[in-house]
Design a protein around this motif. Sequence first.
Motif, PDB file in Angstrom:
ATOM      1  N   LYS A   1      20.236 -20.856  82.339  1.00 43.87           N
ATOM      2  CA  LYS A   1      20.511 -19.618  81.618  1.00 43.87           C
ATOM      3  C   LYS A   1      21.298 -18.667  82.523  1.00 43.87           C
ATOM      4  CE  LYS A   1      18.272 -19.779  77.559  1.00 43.87           C
ATOM      5  NZ  LYS A   1      18.018 -21.212  77.531  1.00 43.87           N
ATOM      6  N   ARG A   2      22.094 -17.791  81.880  1.00 35.89           N
ATOM      7  CA  ARG A   2      22.794 -16.708  82.566  1.00 35.89           C
ATOM      8  C   ARG A   2      22.297 -15.397  81.963  1.00 35.89           C
ATOM      9  NH1 ARG A   2      28.175 -16.372  81.949  1.00 35.89           N
ATOM     10  NH2 ARG A   2      28.646 -15.807  84.107  1.00 35.89           N
ATOM     11  N   TYR A   3      21.911 -14.489  82.843  1.00 36.91           N
ATOM     12  CA  TYR A   3      21.296 -13.245  82.405  1.00 36.91           C
ATOM     13  C   TYR A   3      22.161 -12.053  82.812  1.00 36.91           C
ATOM     14  CZ  TYR A   3      17.219 -16.288  82.072  1.00 36.91           C
ATOM     15  OH  TYR A   3      16.365 -17.322  81.768  1.00 36.91           O
ATOM     16  N   ALA A   4      22.258 -11.093  81.872  1.00 36.86           N
ATOM     17  CA  ALA A   4      22.974  -9.838  82.130  1.00 36.86           C
ATOM     18  C   ALA A   4      21.974  -8.784  82.585  1.00 36.86           C
ATOM     19  CB  ALA A   4      23.700  -9.379  80.874  1.00 36.86           C
ATOM     20  N   LEU A   5      22.320  -8.076  83.671  1.00 35.30           N
ATOM     21  CA  LEU A   5      21.449  -7.046  84.226  1.00 35.30           C
ATOM     22  C   LEU A   5      22.004  -5.669  83.908  1.00 35.30           C
ATOM     23  CD1 LEU A   5      20.880  -8.531  87.814  1.00 35.30           C
ATOM     24  CD2 LEU A   5      19.594  -9.006  85.726  1.00 35.30           C
ATOM     25  N   SER A   6      21.111  -4.769  83.538  1.00 32.09           N
ATOM     26  CA  SER A   6      21.500  -3.369  83.332  1.00 32.09           C
ATOM     27  C   SER A   6      20.311  -2.493  83.689  1.00 32.09           C
ATOM     28  CB  SER A   6      21.938  -3.123  81.878  1.00 32.09           C
ATOM     29  OG  SER A   6      20.867  -3.395  80.979  1.00 32.09           O
ATOM     30  N   VAL A   7      20.576  -1.197  83.881  1.00 35.96           N
ATOM     31  CA  VAL A   7      19.533  -0.272  84.284  1.00 35.96           C
ATOM     32  C   VAL A   7      19.725   1.036  83.526  1.00 35.96           C
ATOM     33  CG1 VAL A   7      20.847   0.621  86.246  1.00 35.96           C
ATOM     34  CG2 VAL A   7      18.342   0.756  86.279  1.00 35.96           C
ATOM     35  N   GLU A   8      18.626   1.707  83.221  1.00 36.78           N
ATOM     36  CA  GLU A   8      18.667   2.987  82.496  1.00 36.78           C
ATOM     37  C   GLU A   8      17.509   3.853  82.951  1.00 36.78           C
ATOM     38  OE1 GLU A   8      16.083   1.777  78.526  1.00 36.78           O
ATOM     39  OE2 GLU A   8      18.273   1.649  78.440  1.00 36.78           O
ATOM     40  N   GLY A   9      17.520   5.116  82.509  1.00 41.39           N
ATOM     41  CA  GLY A   9      16.420   6.028  82.824  1.00 41.39           C
ATOM     42  C   GLY A   9      16.851   7.295  83.538  1.00 41.39           C
ATOM     43  N   MET A  10      18.075   7.307  84.121  1.00 36.63           N
ATOM     44  CA  MET A  10      18.596   8.506  84.804  1.00 36.63           C
ATOM     45  C   MET A  10      20.075   8.643  84.461  1.00 36.63           C
ATOM     46  SD  MET A  10      16.780   7.999  88.564  1.00 36.63           S
ATOM     47  CE  MET A  10      17.335   9.597  89.179  1.00 36.63           C
TER      48      MET A  10
ATOM     49  N   GLY B   1      27.985  -3.835  91.966  1.00 42.39           N
ATOM     50  CA  GLY B   1      28.255  -5.254  92.216  1.00 42.39           C
ATOM     51  C   GLY B   1      28.007  -6.121  90.997  1.00 42.39           C
ATOM     52  N   GLU B   2      27.727  -7.410  91.253  1.00 42.48           N
ATOM     53  CA  GLU B   2      27.590  -8.416  90.195  1.00 42.48           C
ATOM     54  C   GLU B   2      26.394  -8.096  89.291  1.00 42.48           C
ATOM     55  OE1 GLU B   2      28.540 -11.302  87.802  1.00 42.48           O
ATOM     56  OE2 GLU B   2      29.727 -10.905  89.601  1.00 42.48           O
ATOM     57  N   ARG B   3      26.639  -8.206  87.975  1.00 41.20           N
ATOM     58  CA  ARG B   3      25.590  -7.911  87.001  1.00 41.20           C
ATOM     59  C   ARG B   3      25.194  -9.126  86.174  1.00 41.20           C
ATOM     60  NH1 ARG B   3      27.543  -1.946  84.786  1.00 41.20           N
ATOM     61  NH2 ARG B   3      27.953  -1.048  86.857  1.00 41.20           N
ATOM     62  N   ILE B   4      25.646 -10.290  86.573  1.00 36.33           N
ATOM     63  CA  ILE B   4      25.289 -11.538  85.887  1.00 36.33           C
ATOM     64  C   ILE B   4      24.575 -12.446  86.895  1.00 36.33           C
ATOM     65  CG2 ILE B   4      26.113 -13.568  84.659  1.00 36.33           C
ATOM     66  CD1 ILE B   4      26.516 -11.006  83.108  1.00 36.33           C
ATOM     67  N   VAL B   5      23.413 -12.957  86.483  1.00 35.96           N
ATOM     68  CA  VAL B   5      22.615 -13.846  87.334  1.00 35.96           C
ATOM     69  C   VAL B   5      22.466 -15.186  86.626  1.00 35.96           C
ATOM     70  CG1 VAL B   5      20.389 -14.217  88.458  1.00 35.96           C
ATOM     71  CG2 VAL B   5      21.372 -11.925  88.362  1.00 35.96           C
ATOM     72  N   ALA B   6      22.775 -16.268  87.320  1.00 34.74           N
ATOM     73  CA  ALA B   6      22.607 -17.621  86.784  1.00 34.74           C
ATOM     74  C   ALA B   6      21.356 -18.244  87.391  1.00 34.74           C
ATOM     75  CB  ALA B   6      23.826 -18.481  87.101  1.00 34.74           C
ATOM     76  N   VAL B   7      20.495 -18.801  86.515  1.00 41.44           N
ATOM     77  CA  VAL B   7      19.239 -19.422  86.962  1.00 41.44           C
ATOM     78  C   VAL B   7      19.132 -20.802  86.323  1.00 41.44           C
ATOM     79  CG1 VAL B   7      16.738 -19.176  87.153  1.00 41.44           C
ATOM     80  CG2 VAL B   7      18.187 -17.122  87.048  1.00 41.44           C
ATOM     81  N   ASP B   8      18.834 -21.804  87.130  1.00 37.07           N
ATOM     82  CA  ASP B   8      18.676 -23.165  86.620  1.00 37.07           C
ATOM     83  C   ASP B   8      17.421 -23.280  85.765  1.00 37.07           C
ATOM     84  OD1 ASP B   8      20.970 -24.049  87.824  1.00 37.07           O
ATOM     85  OD2 ASP B   8      19.952 -24.683  89.672  1.00 37.07           O
ATOM     86  N   SER B   9      17.304 -24.393  85.059  1.00 42.39           N
ATOM     87  CA  SER B   9      16.162 -24.621  84.182  1.00 42.39           C
ATOM     88  C   SER B   9      14.863 -24.656  84.982  1.00 42.39           C
ATOM     89  CB  SER B   9      16.333 -25.945  83.431  1.00 42.39           C
ATOM     90  OG  SER B   9      16.398 -27.021  84.334  1.00 42.39           O
TER      91      SER B   9
END
Length: 470
Positions: free
Chosen positions: A399-408, A415-423
Amino acid sequence: MEPTELNSKKSAPPATVSFYEKHKKIYIRDVKGWWNTWRWVFVWFTQILFYGTPWLLWNDRQAVLFHLVERKFYLFGLVLWPQDVFYLALLLIISAYALFLFTAVAGRLFCGYACPQTVYSEIFMWVENRIEGDRSARLKLDKGPLTARKLRLKASKHAVWLLISIWTGFTLVAYFTPMRELLAALPFDFSGWELFWILFYGGFCYMQAGFLREQVCKYMCPYARFQGVMFDPDTLVITYDPERGEPRGARKKSADTTAGRLGDCVDCGLCVAVCPTGIDIRNGIQYECIGCGACIDACDPVMDKVGLPRGLIRYTTENALAKHFSLKDVVAHVVRPRILLYTVILLGIVVASAWSLASRVPLKVDVIRDRSILAREADDGRIENVYNLKVMNTTEEPKRYALSVEGMDGIEIVGERIVAVDSAENHEVTIVVRVPPESGKKGANTIYFDIKALNHDAIAVHEKASFLMP
């Protein structure tokens, strides 16, 4: 009384009272019947399930595997991590309530049909019967002198027992170490722990099913001791009908029992000869009884031979036996408020557990702020915090996951906002979060990380964290 006699009586040693019954080997007679058939159905079912499951494959891996090294539990398409220990607690609760329910309804059903001690004792006794012969042949063999034939039969029996035990230990370890690795390690390349548990479990199987047998049920098993608190007069148990059977006595098939003032019990002793724990069911309900029904299978054919109705020994309740309930009354008393309460609670927990598993998000994220750097000022004047994100992909595909942040206000990831993780893998990534200096108060500010799988909107996690402002 002479003085010498008086002195001898005074000096006589006190009698020794033993608190332990001397063990007597039980030679169980083989029996055929409806209950015995069902017992063997469960023997086949449980052993096919136990021995066959480690050979099943799923996505090119073992379908059921509790991989302690990788700290993952694989159950077909489901992958459980240490963070899912909640489901283990649910499984234990379900097992406990199921035990309460089945025991309250029909006594020790588990003991008589599905308990590993009962199952393996049945298998070992079957091997014993095929090699040494029936009950009378085994008695004769054990009482006879040590001959070449006796030595050959005993050695053959124990060799088969040891093979079954070692293979049972090997199979158990295959639930925790992949079967492919164990097969590749044959015959002498096992790790220390694998070899220990194969021999440990195999040794206990050999000892308990081959030698201890009924002693485990009578003295070692805690269930036999506390089952009494789960019974009540409306629990189905195996009982002997003394009102119908007493007084006992032998008679011919054509004999009139009323004329001879005899009960239906012919005192043949078969119910004792077939009992795996060696008890006499005619003495009443006993905690040693495992509810296997062997005595029923032995008694009913005897009743047929003497022309009397079956059911002298039968599954019924204490109330039904004492009050002569009909079948309809027995069913009405078995389905009582206590049983309904257990059933409702058990079904509620099962449904809740199934719903929780079905709606479980196959993604876990741990957000840990870097404590070595509380906060720092970037070149452009903004404030930075560093975080370590542990992203666990619990699915069976990468899977490839998109990272984001909120609250302020103005908060963003640098930097990179996409993380790839194996099964079925755990990936750790370090990210830097920046905010304008005027967007938060001094001290801790609450922010939220959103991790979403690309092209899978349902796989998303919203995690809380703290942002420190100097």
